[in-house]
Structure formats: C-alpha cells, structure tokens
Design a protein around this motif. Structure first.
Motif, short mmCIF file in Angstrom:
data_model
loop_
_atom_site.label_atom_id
_atom_site.label_comp_id
_atom_site.label_asym_id
_atom_site.label_seq_id
_atom_site.Cartn_x
_atom_site.Cartn_y
_atom_site.Cartn_z
N PHE A 174 0.83 -1.20 0.00
CA PHE A 174 0.00 0.00 0.00
C PHE A 174 0.87 1.25 0.00
O PHE A 174 0.62 2.21 -0.73
N GLY A 175 1.94 1.24 0.81
CA GLY A 175 2.86 2.37 0.83
C GLY A 175 3.53 2.59 -0.52
O GLY A 175 3.68 3.72 -0.99
N ILE A 176 3.91 1.48 -1.19
CA ILE A 176 4.50 1.58 -2.52
C ILE A 176 3.47 2.14 -3.51
O ILE A 176 3.78 3.00 -4.33
N ALA A 177 2.23 1.68 -3.39
CA ALA A 177 1.17 2.16 -4.29
C ALA A 177 0.92 3.66 -4.08
O ALA A 177 0.68 4.39 -5.04
N MET A 178 0.98 4.11 -2.83
CA MET A 178 0.78 5.54 -2.57
C MET A 178 1.88 6.37 -3.23
O MET A 178 1.62 7.46 -3.72
N ALA A 179 3.10 5.85 -3.25
CA ALA A 179 4.21 6.58 -3.86
C ALA A 179 3.99 6.79 -5.35
O ALA A 179 4.42 7.79 -5.91
N GLY A 180 3.31 5.86 -6.00
CA GLY A 180 3.11 5.97 -7.44
C GLY A 180 1.73 6.44 -7.86
O GLY A 180 1.49 6.73 -9.03
N ALA A 181 0.80 6.53 -6.92
CA ALA A 181 -0.58 6.88 -7.26
C ALA A 181 -0.69 8.34 -7.61
O ALA A 181 0.03 9.17 -7.07
N PRO A 182 -1.58 8.72 -8.49
CA PRO A 182 -2.45 7.86 -9.31
C PRO A 182 -1.85 7.50 -10.66
O PRO A 182 -2.42 6.76 -11.42
N ASP A 183 -0.66 8.03 -10.95
CA ASP A 183 -0.11 7.87 -12.30
C ASP A 183 0.52 6.50 -12.57
O ASP A 183 0.60 6.08 -13.71
#
Length: 132
Positions: A57-66
């Motif tokens: 989830f933390g990794i996803a936040m770093a790349g979200a939303p692009d």
C-alpha cells in the motif's frame, strides 16, 4: 502451575480486532490530526493481517495515481534473502528449522553474472604502459 496458565501469546493473525476509534484519543490529539482515516481491511491485528499488504500500500501511494501498483510483486510477500556462500544458506536453513518456518527454496546459485545489456569490453583505448 503450567506456563500456558500465565503466559498469553497470540499467534500471527489471531489477535482480536480492535476497530479504529478517534474518540479514544485525547481531545488535543484528535483536534490536531486533520483528515484521519482508517483502513481496517489491511489491519495487522485482524485475522490474516499482513505487513506485506501494508508495505505494498505504501508503494502504491508513492506511485498513485499515475503509476498503478499490482497487489503483489515477484515474491508476493515471501522473505527474499540473498546468500553469498553455502554457509549463509546453512545458517538460513538452521534458523528456518528452529522456528518451523517451513521450506527454503533456493532460486539461484551463488554466482552473479553481468546482465546482457552491460558492456563488458572497455571503450578506453590502450595507452603506453596499459596492460590488458
């Protein structure tokens, strides 16, 4: 008296679910924490809770939303250890056996190689005193 009568240990994933409740915080904390949210479906205290899911989830936040992040990487939460010697592997096997961690799967040998795209020939031209 038996140890189990006075020692209470919870196994992974068996802790009781304690839902988030902002009213349990002191008023001074509650007023300072603007925009609080809770994500109970990735809680580590729930049955089957996963630190790996929270990390992803933390990794996803770093790349979200692009840059969307898949829910699992190449090892999907399995610990990834890199051994340099057979002794390292023996240590890992012994530790896994002592805690009942299950099987240890060796994925590669202890030799590293250059990737195909790495240039292995120097572009520097030889000069006087240069030995090859």
């Amino acid at each position: 008296m038996r140890a189990r009568e006075f020692v209470s240990e919870a196994k992974f994933g068996s802790a009781a679910d304690v839902p988030a409740n902002a009213k349990r915080l002191p008023k001074s904390h509650n007023s300072a924490l603007k925009g609080m949210i809770s994500m109970p479906d990735i809680s580590q205290t729930k049955q089957g809770g996963s630190p790996y899911t929270q990390w992803r989830f933390g990794i996803a936040m770093a790349g979200a939303p692009d840059f969307p992040t898949p829910p699992a990487g190449a090892f999907a939460g399995d610990p990834l250890l890199a051994t340099y010697t057979d002794t390292d592997l023996a240590i890992i096997n012994a530790a896994a056996k002592s805690v009942g961690a299950g099987r240890v799967t060796k994925l590669t040998d202890n030799r590293s190689t250059e990737a195909d795209y790495v240039h292995k020939t120097s572009t520097v031209k030889g000069f006087k005193g240069y030995k090859r």
